[in-house]
Design an enzyme around this catalytic site. Structure first.
Site, PDB file in Angstrom:
ATOM      1  CG  HIS A   1      -9.373   0.197  -0.186  1.00 17.08           C
ATOM      2  ND1 HIS A   1      -8.738   0.121   1.041  1.00 17.08           N
ATOM      3  CD2 HIS A   1     -10.705   0.145   0.079  1.00 17.08           C
ATOM      4  CE1 HIS A   1      -9.646   0.032   1.988  1.00 17.08           C
ATOM      5  NE2 HIS A   1     -10.844   0.068   1.442  1.00 17.08           N
TER       6      HIS A   1
ATOM      7  CG  ASP B   1      -6.147  -2.474   3.607  1.00 16.25           C
ATOM      8  OD1 ASP B   1      -5.031  -2.156   4.056  1.00 16.25           O
ATOM      9  OD2 ASP B   1      -6.849  -1.711   2.917  1.00 16.25           O
ATOM     10  N   GLY B   2      -4.583  -3.748   6.736  1.00 10.91           N
ATOM     11  CA  GLY B   2      -4.414  -2.999   7.975  1.00 10.91           C
ATOM     12  C   GLY B   2      -3.646  -3.780   9.022  1.00 10.91           C
ATOM     13  N   GLY B   3      -2.490  -3.263   9.392  1.00 11.30           N
ATOM     14  CA  GLY B   3      -1.710  -3.892  10.456  1.00 11.30           C
ATOM     15  C   GLY B   3      -1.095  -5.225  10.077  1.00 11.30           C
TER      16      GLY B   3
ATOM     17  CG  MET C   1      -8.424   7.372   2.138  1.00 13.70           C
ATOM     18  SD  MET C   1      -7.576   7.498   3.708  1.00 13.70           S
ATOM     19  CE  MET C   1      -6.630   5.970   3.707  1.00 13.70           C
TER      20      MET C   1
ATOM     21  CG  PHE D   1      -5.422   7.738   9.599  1.00 11.32           C
ATOM     22  CD1 PHE D   1      -4.849   8.937   9.186  1.00 11.32           C
ATOM     23  CD2 PHE D   1      -6.740   7.737  10.058  1.00 11.32           C
ATOM     24  CE1 PHE D   1      -5.577  10.114   9.239  1.00 11.32           C
ATOM     25  CE2 PHE D   1      -7.479   8.913  10.111  1.00 11.32           C
ATOM     26  CZ  PHE D   1      -6.889  10.113   9.704  1.00 11.32           C
TER      27      PHE D   1
ATOM     28  N   GLY E   1      -0.470   2.388   9.400  1.00 15.38           N
ATOM     29  CA  GLY E   1       0.290   2.239  10.640  1.00 15.38           C
ATOM     30  C   GLY E   1      -0.544   2.011  11.892  1.00 15.38           C
TER      31      GLY E   1
ATOM     32  CG  HIS F   1      -4.105  -1.593  -1.331  1.00 13.50           C
ATOM     33  ND1 HIS F   1      -5.222  -2.359  -1.550  1.00 13.50           N
ATOM     34  CD2 HIS F   1      -4.447  -0.723  -0.339  1.00 13.50           C
ATOM     35  CE1 HIS F   1      -6.186  -1.994  -0.723  1.00 13.50           C
ATOM     36  NE2 HIS F   1      -5.742  -0.984   0.015  1.00 13.50           N
TER      37      HIS F   1
ATOM     38  CG  MET G   1     -11.237   3.356   2.235  1.00 11.31           C
ATOM     39  SD  MET G   1      -9.622   3.426   3.052  1.00 11.31           S
ATOM     40  CE  MET G   1      -8.570   3.459   1.624  1.00 11.31           C
TER      41      MET G   1
ATOM     42  CG  MET H   1     -11.463  -2.301   5.790  1.00  8.23           C
ATOM     43  SD  MET H   1      -9.996  -1.910   4.821  1.00  8.23           S
ATOM     44  CE  MET H   1      -9.007  -0.954   5.974  1.00  8.23           C
TER      45      MET H   1
ATOM     46  N   GLY I   1       1.406  -1.649   4.263  1.00  7.90           N
ATOM     47  CA  GLY I   1       1.988  -0.324   4.079  1.00  7.90           C
ATOM     48  C   GLY I   1       3.163  -0.125   5.005  1.00  7.90           C
TER      49      GLY I   1
ATOM     50  CG  ASP J   1      -5.106   2.577   0.844  1.00 11.42           C
ATOM     51  OD1 ASP J   1      -6.076   1.792   0.871  1.00 11.42           O
ATOM     52  OD2 ASP J   1      -3.968   2.260   1.229  1.00 11.42           O
TER      53      ASP J   1
ATOM     54  CB  SER K   1      -0.883   0.014   1.251  1.00  8.89           C
ATOM     55  OG  SER K   1      -1.350   1.334   1.469  1.00  8.89           O
TER      56      SER K   1
HETATM   57  C1  DX5 Z   1      -6.111   2.089   5.662  1.00 15.61           C
HETATM   58  C2  DX5 Z   1      -5.753   1.610   4.286  1.00 15.61           C
HETATM   59  C3  DX5 Z   1      -4.645   0.654   4.244  1.00 15.61           C
HETATM   60  C4  DX5 Z   1      -3.353   1.101   4.832  1.00 15.61           C
HETATM   61  C5  DX5 Z   1      -2.703  -0.078   5.466  1.00 15.61           C
HETATM   62  O1  DX5 Z   1      -7.305   2.754   5.611  1.00 15.61           O
HETATM   63  O2  DX5 Z   1      -6.865   1.035   3.652  1.00 15.61           O
HETATM   64  O3  DX5 Z   1      -4.441   0.151   2.918  1.00 15.61           O
HETATM   65  O4  DX5 Z   1      -2.462   1.675   3.926  1.00 15.61           O
HETATM   66  O5  DX5 Z   1      -1.575   0.354   6.100  1.00 15.61           O
HETATM   67  P1  DX5 Z   1      -0.763  -0.492   7.178  1.00 15.61           P
HETATM   68  O6  DX5 Z   1      -0.249  -1.707   6.473  1.00 15.61           O
HETATM   69  O7  DX5 Z   1       0.309   0.473   7.563  1.00 15.61           O
HETATM   70  O8  DX5 Z   1      -1.714  -0.814   8.292  1.00 15.61           O
HETATM   71 ZN    ZN Z   2      -6.547   0.005   1.731  1.00 12.52          ZN
END
Ligand code: DX5
Ligand code: ZN
Length: 232
Positions: A75, A181-183, A46, A152, A154, A42, A77, A146, A203, A44, A17
């Site tokens: 993606h 996706d996420g963490g 927003m 965000f 991180g 990926h 959002m 998700m 990411g 993102d 990402s």
């Molecule tokens: C968050 C995004 C993710 C984000 C993941 O809303 O959809 O794609 O970049 O980032 P990490 O891997 O840092 O959690």
């Molecule tokens: Zn994403």
């Protein structure tokens, strides 16, 4: 240029990402991850309404397209995917994921996206139950679960949300990709792969490290361990 395609199910794909990357150097970032052998990236998107953050729009995707042959996994959002998805497709998106929370007629939108020549996917926020996508999941090419609240990079991995990827895998069977996706990092990757996820967005785990290629390889290695563990 041949159009990049969503990798067929059956492989684990690391999906960087760029939200975690240096936005002033995105062309270089794409070149580095391509060198690492990833097939997709990926993006993102927003809008500051659906999530409390604003990132990139179609003009940026269009510029990035000129620098990369990677599969662009967009993606969205955003609160109005029906209105904006065509602009992202025109800009070079290969796959559009939209959130089930904002779309009353998901089957319709999936068809519209397929008719426009892209693959499509539905996304579930951490608190959204899998039953909301039960009737339409089979129409998708990939389902996104998700594992943090969107908005965000991180953030801390939400274990309870990740467990839904097992339910989603049971729902869609082996022929549709399940993305998380996420963490996602070397500790959480084995867990989600064990649940049946095959497309790992990352990411922070990649771009907070100086050596992005080594970070991608570390994620690959950890996900392979999970497969061995679940089989043994
Ligand atoms: C968050 C995004 C993710 C984000 C993941 O809303 O959809 O794609 O970049 O980032 P990490 O891997 O840092 O959690
Ligand atoms: Zn994403």
């Amino acid at each position: 240029m041949t159009k990049p395609r969503l990798p067929k199910p059956g492989t684990i794909e690391i999906n960087p990402s760029i939200l975690g990357a240096d936005f002033a150097r995105l062309a270089d970032v794409l070149a580095v991850i391509e060198k690492a052998g990833v097939k997709m990236v990926h993006l993102d998107i927003m809008d500051g309404h659906f999530v409390p953050n604003i990132t990139i729009g179609p003009p940026v995707v269009e510029k990035l397209r000129k620098h990369s042959k990677l599969f662009f996994d967009c993606h969205l959002m955003i609160t109005d995917p029906r209105k904006y998805a065509p602009l992202f497709i025109k800009a070079g998106a290969n796959h559009i994921t939209f959130h089930i929370e904002v779309e009353k007629k998901p089957a319709d939108l999936i068809k519209m996206l397929h008719d426009k020549g892209v693959t499509s996917g539905l996304c579930l926020n951490p608190e959204t139950p899998v039953k909301t996508i039960e009737k339409v999941a089979h129409l998708c090419d990939m389902i996104l679960v998700m594992t943090v609240h969107p908005g965000f990079g991180g953030q801390k991995f939400i274990a309870a949300a990740a467990k839904k990827s097992r339910v989603v895998r049971q729902l869609v069977g082996p022929d549709i990709r399940v993305e998380v996706d996420g963490g996602i990092d070397v500790k959480t990757a084995p867990l989600v792969v064990g649940y049946g996820a095959d497309t790992l967005v990352a990411g922070h785990a990649i771009f907070s490290k100086k050596d992005h290629i080594a970070a991608i390889n570390a994620l690959r290695l950890s996900s392979k361990r999970a497969i061995r563990n679940t089989r043994s």
